[in-house]
Design a protein around this motif. Structure first.
Motif, mmCIF file in Angstrom:
data_model
loop_
_atom_site.group_PDB
_atom_site.id
_atom_site.type_symbol
_atom_site.label_atom_id
_atom_site.label_comp_id
_atom_site.label_asym_id
_atom_site.label_seq_id
_atom_site.Cartn_x
_atom_site.Cartn_y
_atom_site.Cartn_z
ATOM 1 N N THR A 58 0.720 -1.142 -0.093
ATOM 2 C CA THR A 58 -0.079 -0.002 -0.113
ATOM 3 C C THR A 58 0.802 1.129 0.085
ATOM 4 O O THR A 58 1.698 1.392 0.702
ATOM 5 C CB THR A 58 -0.834 0.119 1.329
ATOM 6 O OG1 THR A 58 -1.629 -1.164 1.403
ATOM 7 C CG2 THR A 58 -1.687 1.343 1.218
ATOM 8 N N ALA A 59 0.473 2.085 -0.951
ATOM 9 C CA ALA A 59 1.278 3.316 -1.009
ATOM 10 C C ALA A 59 0.195 4.395 -0.449
ATOM 11 O O ALA A 59 -0.765 4.566 -0.911
ATOM 12 C CB ALA A 59 1.681 3.711 -2.454
ATOM 13 N N ILE A 60 0.902 5.410 0.273
ATOM 14 C CA ILE A 60 0.056 6.655 0.683
ATOM 15 C C ILE A 60 0.900 7.873 0.488
ATOM 16 O O ILE A 60 1.822 8.178 0.608
ATOM 17 C CB ILE A 60 -0.136 6.769 2.274
ATOM 18 C CG1 ILE A 60 -1.004 5.418 2.670
ATOM 19 C CG2 ILE A 60 -1.019 7.870 2.663
ATOM 20 C CD1 ILE A 60 -0.865 5.022 4.206
ATOM 21 N N VAL A 61 0.317 8.842 -0.458
ATOM 22 C CA VAL A 61 0.489 10.065 -0.853
ATOM 23 C C VAL A 61 -0.048 11.095 -0.016
ATOM 24 O O VAL A 61 -1.346 11.030 -0.045
ATOM 25 C CB VAL A 61 0.782 10.251 -2.614
ATOM 26 C CG1 VAL A 61 -0.636 10.159 -3.042
ATOM 27 C CG2 VAL A 61 1.691 11.525 -2.722
ATOM 28 N N ALA A 62 0.741 11.983 0.341
ATOM 29 C CA ALA A 62 -0.048 13.104 1.374
ATOM 30 C C ALA A 62 0.651 14.346 1.071
ATOM 31 O O ALA A 62 1.946 14.637 0.642
ATOM 32 C CB ALA A 62 0.134 12.667 2.692
ATOM 33 N N VAL A 63 -0.230 15.471 1.107
ATOM 34 C CA VAL A 63 0.109 16.881 0.718
ATOM 35 C C VAL A 63 0.165 17.467 2.116
ATOM 36 O O VAL A 63 -0.916 17.360 2.822
ATOM 37 C CB VAL A 63 -0.630 17.530 -0.232
ATOM 38 C CG1 VAL A 63 -0.160 18.842 -0.635
ATOM 39 C CG2 VAL A 63 -0.644 16.711 -1.832
ATOM 40 N N LEU A 64 1.115 18.242 2.624
ATOM 41 C CA LEU A 64 1.255 19.076 3.563
ATOM 42 C C LEU A 64 1.452 20.424 3.352
ATOM 43 O O LEU A 64 2.025 20.979 2.496
ATOM 44 C CB LEU A 64 2.709 18.508 4.587
ATOM 45 C CG LEU A 64 2.753 16.846 4.827
ATOM 46 C CD1 LEU A 64 3.944 16.722 5.673
ATOM 47 C CD2 LEU A 64 1.530 16.342 5.474
#
Length: 205
Positions: A58-64
């Motif tokens: 599982t890949a999780i891409v997040a924007v901060l």
């Protein structure tokens, strides 16, 4: 936690072509690329783990935002195919376009994308990690974002590759920690329009 380089599971089963070999970043290249350091990596990891409950592949891409608050995130499962930075770039870009508007009109990126990848094995760098790094860097460029940290999550724990920072919890088999430890969803913008709807859907995830 162990450090070093381990062979990729993908590269053991499928020969790496010359083209795909060029679409990965070695740890030294990543470390010298000026990737901004996370102020609170464990908080970021715990928050994403609580939101998405990732399992291996599982890949999780997040924007901060500049204050390291979570603006949007998306998770998806990596397809069983040869590790290739171009394919990973396209998958990440598709997810980013789905959850948050681009920043291509800005002269300097102000938002940062980070990637957490849950996988089998230990915390040592693999060619698969190198392909994810290449993909993240390219996807950020095409979406007008700063390229942020690449984090692996294994049964040994989590590790920010290229920085040498990590911890034992959370790990690939652990239960999510109380959600209060992670960043609360940001206030929804008061203006209407497509951008507001995208952020509203992202905050609901």
């Amino acid at each position: 936690m162990t450090l070093g380089i381990a062979p990729s599971s993908a590269s053991l089963s499928t020969p790496t072509s010359a083209a795909s070999a060029n679409r990965l970043l070695e740890p030294a290249e990543w470390a010298s690329a000026g990737i901004p350091l996370l102020r609170s990596p464990r908080e970021v990891v715990s928050g994403l783990h609580a939101r998405h409950r990732p399992k291996p592949a599982t890949a999780i891409v997040a924007v901060l935002d500049p204050d390291e608050r979570l603006l949007a995130s998306a998770s998806f499962t990596r397809r069983q195919a040869q590790a290739d930075g171009w394919m990973f770039r396209n998958a990440l870009l598709s997810q980013l376009r789905r959850v948050i508007p681009h920043d291509l009109r800005r002269r300097t990126p102000v938002r940062t994308a980070v990637l957490l990848y849950c996988r089998e094995g230990d915390g040592r760098w693999t060619e698969e990690d190198g392909a994810w790094m290449w993909g993240l860097r390219d996807a950020c460029t095409l979406h007008g974002l700063r390229c942020g940290a690449y984090i692996t999550l294994t049964r040994d724990g989590w590790q920010v590759l290229g920085e040498g920072r990590g911890g034992r919890r959370p790990h690939a088999d652990s239960e999510p920690e109380p959600f209060a430890l992670s960043e609360a969803p940001p206030p929804l913008p008061r203006t209407g329009g497509a951008a507001s709807e995208v952020l509203r859907r992202a905050a609901a995830r």
